[in-house]
Write an enzyme that holds these catalytic residues in place. Structure first.
Site, PDB file in Angstrom:
ATOM      1  CG  HIS A   1      -0.154   0.137   2.525  1.00 48.68           C
ATOM      2  ND1 HIS A   1       0.589  -0.904   3.039  1.00 48.68           N
ATOM      3  CD2 HIS A   1       0.001   1.167   3.394  1.00 48.68           C
ATOM      4  CE1 HIS A   1       1.149  -0.530   4.172  1.00 48.68           C
ATOM      5  NE2 HIS A   1       0.816   0.725   4.408  1.00 48.68           N
ATOM      6  CB  SER A   2       1.525   4.124  -1.367  1.00 44.07           C
ATOM      7  OG  SER A   2       2.302   5.295  -1.204  1.00 44.07           O
TER       8      SER A   2
END
Length: 713
Positions: free
Chosen positions: A498-499
């Site tokens: 994820h970011s």
């Protein structure tokens, strides 16, 4: 680390920094004087100085990468100082003896190492000063720049006047040489990024400068630049300081003609420069003695605002106004530099700290040189016009600061978790939460990936194909691991890619990639990875329930086994939809541990166990779960911790908040403890509260043990 700090005194650091920086400040005027004397060309000195500055402007990022990768950065700094001094000596010996073009090339080569004297040295300060003393140490470090700016040019003029310009260059070389022992003995980064040594941790793991396995120099360069650009407080401080340096360079160019026009002599311009440095030195001394210094972001903005006024005062042409402008400039520049260093120390990831500082130094040198180049011809045409331009640059720097607000400064706490975060009886609802964000088209089984980047890329492509993200978000997920390490491997065999929320996220969504062959991510205990789950979130709250649901699903052995055995994406999706519920009793709690409900009837409330500085008895405690972005793995850990608190009956006494590394540093004083991965623990460093490392974010057994250790029950 504390022992190393005691052996290496702050005075040694400051003495070495002052000597090196004074030598650097002295070398510029000395070369300006020595060039014409030894070559007969009036422009030779300025050409040499331009070569050094131009190279310094581009050498910072590369030197920062090498510094961050070094196991002994102090020795690397010492080598850089020695080479810089050797370069100056070669220039001095070559002037008038070898073709001048070759001498300029020597100046360019020496200039590449210039950032070592500024940003490279300052990046090592947290390894010298303990966290409680870091603000004062930062102010003292900034004062060495002001001291060097005051002493260096004056000493160059004095030595050149008595012993000749070449002697002035030789003295500057000697000053840089005096700093070599202090640089050589700087503490190594090993173990410095962890709050305390962890049993069984390898030296490579504890080395804060060690890059990810297989990471190239280009990848580290990219990670360093992204660390500056994507961290809003760091990006704001960097952009503001660079634009402000354009104005400072323009103003510096105006001091000599101002001395001639207002005070009656060009030599008075040199006195104005000295007065500016002295004022900055005094302002830094006052700030270093302040018992509770203001927030550095506020100081940075305030200093830049003062720099808007200074050139406008000088433009009036009155002697009193000019003196006031000089003193105001120094009073602004000193604290502004201190604040910039404090923000970098606070925000820079540990493994990229050297690059953040040296890149920032290169950008500032570029801005300063640009301002000087622009203001030179303009001051010849109109001195007041050049001063107005300098003030305009500072005003633009203020605008940059205002237009880049820090979301964390107005960050609202997470909304209360839904029912599925609190009761195991709602497993069906939890499954629906995940299923809604994970369409069957976003599931791929038995995917082959050459390495961890390819594995994340496969998960990212699925979110692109289902319309959740663009390709840029996949690159952001890879960059997140490059910058923060493999903390996304939240449990044995499971990576949660994820970011941060970004424009590359079109809608909140997920993807699921089961790998045909395990892939190494570089995690100490949870490698190799066979499952990559990716998340794209439009904000920090919309997916909270789904993350809690996924944590419960992966933490339940029966459901996890059914997911691992699913032969097709449709079958896996059916498990998520609850068509194959296997809700056996929770088995992750070890039978050998005491019953978790015992603290309620017989043990005092948890508020009696923390140290006196913690919340008083009867108050609500807070525990922070921390990840790089605050929207993914920290929510996994938050959910697992809340399960344990529910079983203990302590949920009404302890609140849990998931947050990112930047916000965690500011919120740590509110918490009893911080729970996170080993990689993020290195990034956090010492925040004044216990930082507990959790290997498996889905294991209630491990979190139970960590919680018992935190409260000594």
């Amino acid at each position: 680390m504390l022992g190393m700090m005691k052996r290496y005194a702050l005075g040694c650091y400051l003495g070495g920094a002052a000597a090196a920086r004074a030598g650097d400040e002295m070398s510029g005027p000395a070369l300006l004087l020595a060039g014409p004397v030894l070559t007969g060309s009036p422009s030779s000195g300025s050409s040499l100085l331009a070569g050094i500055m131009a190279a310094a402007a581009v050498g910072g990022p590369l030197f920062g990468v090498v510094l961050d990768r070094s196991a002994r950065p102090g020795r690397l700094l010492a080598a850089a100082l020695a080479l810089y001094a050797a370069g100056l000596a070669a220039i001095l010996l070559g002037l008038g003896r070898v073709p001048f073009a070759l001498t300029v090339l020597l100046a360019v080569g020496a200039g590449l190492l210039g950032p070592a004297l500024s940003g490279g040295w300052t990046s090592q300060l947290p390894r010298v000063a303990p966290p409680p003393g870091l603000p004062r140490a930062t102010a003292l470090d900034a004062m060495t720049f002001s001291l060097a700016a005051l002493v260096g040019p004056a000493l160059a003029g004095a030595v050149a006047g008595t012993a000749g310009a070449p002697a002035a260059v030789a003295v500057s070389i000697a000053l840089i040489g005096l700093a070599l022992p202090a640089a050589w003995m700087l503490p190594a980064p090993a173990r410095s990024a962890l709050p305390a040594p962890l049993p069984g941790a390898s030296a490579a793991l504890l080395g804060a400068s060690a890059p990810l396995s297989g990471a190239s120099v280009v990848a580290d360069l990219t990670a360093g630049l992204r660390a500056i650009v994507r961290n809003r407080p760091l990006a704001r401080a960097t952009a503001t300081s660079v634009v402000s340096c354009v104005g400072q360079g323009a103003l510096l160019t105006c001091w000599p003609p101002l001395g001639a026009a207002v005070l009656g002599g060009a030599d008075r311009g040199a006195l104005l420069l000295s007065a500016t440095a002295a004022s900055a030195l005094v302002a830094g001394a006052v700030l270093s003695r302040h018992p509770r210094p203001p927030r550095p972001d506020t100081v940075l903005l305030g200093g830049t605002l003062l720099l808007v006024l200074a050139p406008l005062l000088a433009a009036t042409g009155h002697p009193a106004a000019l003196i006031a402008a000089v003193l105001l400039t120094g009073a602004a520049e000193g604290p502004q530099l201190t604040a910039l260093f404090a923000i970098r120390h606070r925000e820079a990831p540990e493994r990229l700290r050297g690059q953040v500082f040296t890149t920032g130094a290169s950008l500032k040198i570029t801005g300063f040189a640009l301002g000087a180049v622009l203001a030179g011809p303009l001051a010849t045409w109109s001195l007041p016009g050049a001063l107005v331009v300098a003030g305009g640059c500072e005003a633009f720097a203020v605008l940059v600061f205002v237009c880049l607000p820090d979301p964390a400064e107005a960050d609202a706490p997470f909304s209360p978790p839904g029912l599925c975060d609190r009761a195991m009886s709602s497993m069906m609802t939890c499954m629906e939460d995940v299923k809604d964000l994970l369409p069957v088209e976003a599931v791929r089984l038995d995917v082959r990936a050459a390495d961890w980047r390819a594995a994340i890329g496969a998960a990212g492509r699925l979110m692109v194909e289902t319309g959740a993200t663009t390709d840029e978000y996949t690159r952001e997920m890879v960059a997140n691991v490059e910058e923060n390490g493999p903390y996304i491997v939240i449990a044995p065999g499971v990576a949660f890619a994820h970011s941060r929320p970004s424009p590359a996220v079109l809608s909140t969504g997920m993807s699921w990639v089961r790998l045909a062959e395990p892939v190494e991510f570089g995690h100490e205990s949870n490698d190799p990875v066979t499952l990559v789950v990716a998340l794209a979130a439009q904000d920090s709250t919309a997916h909270t329930s789904a993350m809690a649901s996924l944590a419960r699903l992966l933490g339940d052995p029966d459901t996890a086994a059914a997911l691992a055995a699913a032969p097709t994406p449709e079958a896996l999706h059916a498990v998520l939809a609850g068509e194959r519920p296997e809700d056996g009793p929770e088995t992750s709690e070890p039978s050998t541990t005491p019953e978790p409900t015992t603290p309620e009837p017989t043990t005092p409330e948890p508020s009696t166990t923390p140290e006196p500085s913690e919340p008083r008895a009867g108050s609500l405690h807070k525990i922070l779960t921390v990840c790089g972005n605050g929207v993914g793995t920290s929510l996994f850990l938050k959910n697992t911790l809340e399960q344990v608190l529910d079983r203990w009956g302590w949920s009404r006494f302890v609140t849990v908040e998931a947050t990112d590394t930047i916000s965690a540093k500011g919120k740590a004083s509110e918490a009893v403890a911080l729970l996170t991965s080993r990689e993020i623990a290195r990034t956090l460093g010492d925040v004044g509260r216990p930082v507990k490392v959790v290997q498996d974010f889905t294991s209630t057994a491990e979190v139970d043990a960590v919680l018992r250790d935190t409260y000594d029950v």
